[in-house]
Scaffold this motif. Structure first.
Motif, PDB file in Angstrom:
ATOM      1  N   ILE A  76       0.820  -1.217   0.000  1.00  0.00           N
ATOM      2  CA  ILE A  76       0.000   0.000   0.000  1.00  0.00           C
ATOM      3  C   ILE A  76       0.854   1.267   0.000  1.00  0.00           C
ATOM      4  O   ILE A  76       0.497   2.235  -0.680  1.00  0.00           O
ATOM      5  CB  ILE A  76      -1.010  -0.022   1.169  1.00  0.00           C
ATOM      6  N   PRO A  77       1.992   1.316   0.727  1.00  0.00           N
ATOM      7  CA  PRO A  77       2.806   2.542   0.662  1.00  0.00           C
ATOM      8  C   PRO A  77       3.228   2.936  -0.758  1.00  0.00           C
ATOM      9  O   PRO A  77       3.420   4.118  -1.036  1.00  0.00           O
ATOM     10  CB  PRO A  77       4.015   2.210   1.543  1.00  0.00           C
ATOM     11  N   ILE A  78       3.323   1.974  -1.664  1.00  0.00           N
ATOM     12  CA  ILE A  78       3.652   2.298  -3.058  1.00  0.00           C
ATOM     13  C   ILE A  78       2.501   3.071  -3.697  1.00  0.00           C
ATOM     14  O   ILE A  78       2.711   4.040  -4.433  1.00  0.00           O
ATOM     15  CB  ILE A  78       3.982   1.011  -3.848  1.00  0.00           C
ATOM     16  N   ILE A 125      -7.544   2.371  -2.908  1.00  0.00           N
ATOM     17  CA  ILE A 125      -6.851   2.172  -1.631  1.00  0.00           C
ATOM     18  C   ILE A 125      -7.890   1.906  -0.542  1.00  0.00           C
ATOM     19  O   ILE A 125      -8.842   2.664  -0.398  1.00  0.00           O
ATOM     20  CB  ILE A 125      -5.990   3.398  -1.269  1.00  0.00           C
ATOM     21  N   PRO A 126      -7.706   0.847   0.240  1.00  0.00           N
ATOM     22  CA  PRO A 126      -8.625   0.577   1.353  1.00  0.00           C
ATOM     23  C   PRO A 126      -8.278   1.492   2.536  1.00  0.00           C
ATOM     24  O   PRO A 126      -7.400   1.195   3.340  1.00  0.00           O
ATOM     25  CB  PRO A 126      -8.378  -0.903   1.680  1.00  0.00           C
ATOM     26  N   TRP A 127      -8.951   2.604   2.641  1.00  0.00           N
ATOM     27  CA  TRP A 127      -8.552   3.665   3.560  1.00  0.00           C
ATOM     28  C   TRP A 127      -8.659   3.285   5.034  1.00  0.00           C
ATOM     29  O   TRP A 127      -7.799   3.660   5.823  1.00  0.00           O
ATOM     30  CB  TRP A 127      -9.322   4.945   3.256  1.00  0.00           C
ATOM     31  N   LYS A 128      -9.684   2.550   5.432  1.00  0.00           N
ATOM     32  CA  LYS A 128      -9.790   2.134   6.839  1.00  0.00           C
ATOM     33  C   LYS A 128      -8.621   1.241   7.210  1.00  0.00           C
ATOM     34  O   LYS A 128      -7.988   1.409   8.249  1.00  0.00           O
ATOM     35  CB  LYS A 128     -11.114   1.408   7.100  1.00  0.00           C
ATOM     36  N   TYR A 129      -8.316   0.282   6.349  1.00  0.00           N
ATOM     37  CA  TYR A 129      -7.185  -0.619   6.585  1.00  0.00           C
ATOM     38  C   TYR A 129      -5.869   0.171   6.597  1.00  0.00           C
ATOM     39  O   TYR A 129      -5.017  -0.043   7.458  1.00  0.00           O
ATOM     40  CB  TYR A 129      -7.149  -1.707   5.510  1.00  0.00           C
ATOM     41  N   ARG A 132      -5.558   2.105   9.838  1.00  0.00           N
ATOM     42  CA  ARG A 132      -5.313   1.202  10.963  1.00  0.00           C
ATOM     43  C   ARG A 132      -3.891   0.639  10.940  1.00  0.00           C
ATOM     44  O   ARG A 132      -3.215   0.598  11.963  1.00  0.00           O
ATOM     45  CB  ARG A 132      -6.333   0.065  10.927  1.00  0.00           C
ATOM     46  N   GLU A 133      -3.422   0.245   9.767  1.00  0.00           N
ATOM     47  CA  GLU A 133      -2.128  -0.435   9.676  1.00  0.00           C
ATOM     48  C   GLU A 133      -0.929   0.496   9.535  1.00  0.00           C
ATOM     49  O   GLU A 133       0.179   0.137   9.925  1.00  0.00           O
ATOM     50  CB  GLU A 133      -2.140  -1.429   8.518  1.00  0.00           C
ATOM     51  N   PHE A 134      -1.136   1.689   8.954  1.00  0.00           N
ATOM     52  CA  PHE A 134       0.002   2.543   8.652  1.00  0.00           C
ATOM     53  C   PHE A 134      -0.016   3.892   9.359  1.00  0.00           C
ATOM     54  O   PHE A 134       1.020   4.536   9.461  1.00  0.00           O
ATOM     55  CB  PHE A 134       0.105   2.786   7.141  1.00  0.00           C
TER      56      PHE A 134
END
Length: 144
Positions: A76-78, A125-129, A132-134
């Motif tokens: 996801i950071p990419i 992009i799954p914004w909630k995930y 939460r993760e980043f």
């Protein structure tokens, strides 16, 4: 089970979203890999320092997108980098050129590429995930 932790806390995004992410990673990989890796592996002329850095960056970026096809959530950071650089390019390059009336055909063409990329990233992009993760624990230090 600990009653203070919501059972939804560790849920992954739905499969359809993961497939859309994989598709975006694939699109990014295809659109970057051929031109940039062929320029590196089969140069027609000596590149300047900055053009060499740019071509090398995009070649590396293409491979990270390739990894995203297999590991979409870890990469996801990419997608965030893509969203941020395209937004920054619009703010720092397109808007000043547009305001001064100096937009060229190339600037106008890349503007629409950036708009498409921004919209795709915002939708896919799954914004909630991602939060939460980043982002959620970004400024928590000490411990795990």
């Amino acid at each position: 089970m600990d009653s203070t932790v919501s059972p939804l806390k560790k849920t992954k995004p739905r499969n359809w979203r993961l497939h859309l992410m994989r598709g975006l990673f694939f699109l990014n990989f295809i659109s970057l890999a051929y031109d940039n890796w062929s320029t590196i592996l089969f140069p027609k002329e000596q590149m300047g320092v900055l053009s060499g850095v740019a071509i090398s960056f995009w070649a590396g970026f293409s491979l990270l997108n390739f990894l995203g096809i297999r590991f979409p959530l870890k990469m996801i950071p990419i997608l965030l980098l893509q969203l941020l650089y395209k937004s920054a390019w619009i703010i720092g390059t397109y808007l000043p050129a547009h305001a001064s009336g100096t937009t060229s055909a190339g600037i106008q063409e890349f503007f629409w590429i950036c708009i498409a990329g921004i919209v795709l990233n915002l939708v896919i992009i799954p914004w909630k995930y991602t939060y939460r993760e980043f982002c959620k624990d970004l400024f928590k230090f000490g411990g795990s």
